[in-house]
Design a protein around this motif. Structure first.
Motif, short mmCIF file in Angstrom:
data_model
loop_
_atom_site.label_atom_id
_atom_site.label_comp_id
_atom_site.label_asym_id
_atom_site.label_seq_id
_atom_site.Cartn_x
_atom_site.Cartn_y
_atom_site.Cartn_z
N LEU A 15 -5.42 -7.32 1.76
CA LEU A 15 -5.05 -6.59 0.55
C LEU A 15 -5.84 -7.03 -0.68
O LEU A 15 -5.64 -6.50 -1.77
CB LEU A 15 -3.55 -6.79 0.28
N SER A 69 -3.53 -6.88 -7.68
CA SER A 69 -3.03 -5.62 -8.22
C SER A 69 -1.55 -5.46 -7.89
O SER A 69 -1.06 -5.99 -6.88
CB SER A 69 -3.82 -4.44 -7.65
N ALA A 70 -0.85 -4.74 -8.74
CA ALA A 70 0.59 -4.51 -8.52
C ALA A 70 0.83 -3.83 -7.18
O ALA A 70 1.77 -4.18 -6.45
CB ALA A 70 1.16 -3.67 -9.66
N GLU A 71 -0.02 -2.88 -6.82
CA GLU A 71 0.15 -2.16 -5.56
C GLU A 71 0.00 -3.09 -4.37
O GLU A 71 0.77 -3.03 -3.41
CB GLU A 71 -0.86 -1.00 -5.46
N ALA A 72 -0.99 -3.99 -4.42
CA ALA A 72 -1.23 -4.91 -3.31
C ALA A 72 -0.09 -5.92 -3.19
O ALA A 72 0.35 -6.24 -2.09
CB ALA A 72 -2.57 -5.61 -3.48
N ASP A 88 3.00 -5.47 -4.13
CA ASP A 88 4.15 -4.73 -3.60
C ASP A 88 4.01 -4.50 -2.10
O ASP A 88 4.99 -4.59 -1.35
CB ASP A 88 4.32 -3.39 -4.31
N GLU A 89 2.80 -4.20 -1.64
CA GLU A 89 2.59 -3.99 -0.21
C GLU A 89 2.81 -5.28 0.57
O GLU A 89 3.40 -5.28 1.65
CB GLU A 89 1.20 -3.42 0.07
N GLU A 139 4.80 -7.65 -0.33
CA GLU A 139 6.25 -7.86 -0.31
C GLU A 139 6.90 -7.07 0.82
O GLU A 139 7.77 -7.59 1.53
CB GLU A 139 6.87 -7.46 -1.65
N ARG A 140 6.50 -5.84 1.02
CA ARG A 140 7.06 -5.05 2.14
C ARG A 140 6.75 -5.72 3.47
O ARG A 140 7.60 -5.77 4.36
CB ARG A 140 6.51 -3.62 2.09
N ASP A 142 8.56 -12.54 -10.62
CA ASP A 142 7.28 -12.29 -11.25
C ASP A 142 6.97 -13.48 -12.15
O ASP A 142 7.85 -13.96 -12.88
CB ASP A 142 7.31 -10.98 -12.03
#
Length: 89
Positions: free
Chosen positions: A28, A49-52, A54-55, A57-58, A76
């Motif tokens: 990621l 990045s926020a998206e990475a 979050d991914e 975390e999933r 955070d």
């Protein structure tokens, strides 16, 4: 760019959790670390990045095949100065 600290609980030590988390983080494009804690949980610091983040975390909720994750706490944090890459401690 953001940074988050995760505490992953359950059967997460001795099941290749840290190495697998590192593989996911590198895939990621994240920096950070994964460390065993004395209480049997794993701490993961992720920077990117926020998206990475979050991914990741999933993915932490699933973990590698032998893991049995019961909880993932997220905090955070201020973006720390970290070396490039993702380390395992």
């Amino acid at each position: 760019m953001i940074a988050a600290k995760f505490i992953v609980s359950g059967k997460v030590q001795g099941v290749w959790f840290r190495a697998s988390a590192r593989e996911q983080a590198v895939r990621l494009g994240l920096r950070g670390s994964a460390n065993n804690l004395v209480d049997g949980s794993v701490e993961v610091i992720a920077i990117g990045s926020a998206e990475a983040v979050d991914e990741l975390e999933r993915w932490l909720w699933r973990g590698p095949p032998l893991a049995e994750v019961t909880s993932v706490g997220r905090e955070d944090i201020a973006t720390p100065t970290a070396s490039a890459g993702f380390t395992i401690g």
